[in-house]
Design an enzyme around this catalytic site. Sequence first.
Site, PDB file in Angstrom:
ATOM      1  N   LYS A  33       0.829  -1.361  -0.034  1.00  0.00           N
ATOM      2  CA  LYS A  33      -0.095  -0.318   0.571  1.00  0.00           C
ATOM      3  C   LYS A  33       0.605   1.213  -0.043  1.00  0.00           C
ATOM      4  CE  LYS A  33      -1.782   1.952   3.049  1.00  0.00           C
ATOM      5  NZ  LYS A  33      -2.571   2.230   4.563  1.00  0.00           N
ATOM      6  N   ASP A  62      -6.408   1.007   0.696  1.00  0.00           N
ATOM      7  CA  ASP A  62      -6.303   0.800   2.343  1.00  0.00           C
ATOM      8  C   ASP A  62      -8.087  -0.077   3.027  1.00  0.00           C
ATOM      9  OD1 ASP A  62      -8.300   2.727   2.057  1.00  0.00           O
ATOM     10  OD2 ASP A  62      -7.421   4.303   3.421  1.00  0.00           O
TER      11      ASP A  62
END
Length: 215
Positions: free
Chosen positions: A124, A142
Amino acid sequence: MAKQLDYQTIREIFTRFRAAKAEPKGELDHVNAYTLVVAVALSAQATDKGVNKATKDLFKIADTPQKMLDLGEEGLIEHIKTIGLFRNKAKNVMKMSRILVEEFGGEVPSSRAALESLPGVGRKTANVVLNMWFHHPAQAVDTHIFRFGNRSGVAVGKDVVAVERAIEDHVPVEFQQHAHHWMILHGRYTCTARKPLCGTCLIRDLCAFEEKNIV
């Protein structure tokens, strides 16, 4: 988990997102690629607002890997001790800074694999840096994107990598650069976890979520 939406519906959703906010921005303050990597790494299990407060003075004195090494781990801790898991994060930032100096000439690398090789940097974080700094249409999934993607049908997947792939596969190319920012902001402020604000949602008529909270 909703059924994956069709092309025309997804296109209309992102057309509306773009009309509402043409240039969505990430909410973590940074001054260069290095401070962006540090900020995103610090943001795990912390709020962007909390990270920005902690890094406001930090980045004035340590905006490069070498300056961070010169500051030292204890000096870093003094700045970030209000952030969750600050000791472990401080260790990772120092390790990352040393690797950047010794192996990358003090520069942040521009490939996902190289970024993920850095301590404290996962997929991420790597995707955030690739997207925000290097302008590559990487999708940083997320909890907000995962929830919104599956709830709405925009990007359906059982895990974050599957949702990332779904965004890449189903969102029209012209929206890819800003897709994850639009989705994060929508998930954070409208399509919230407990009580989504469906009554004021600009894509309510297109969303596949069956339990809409209309008030």
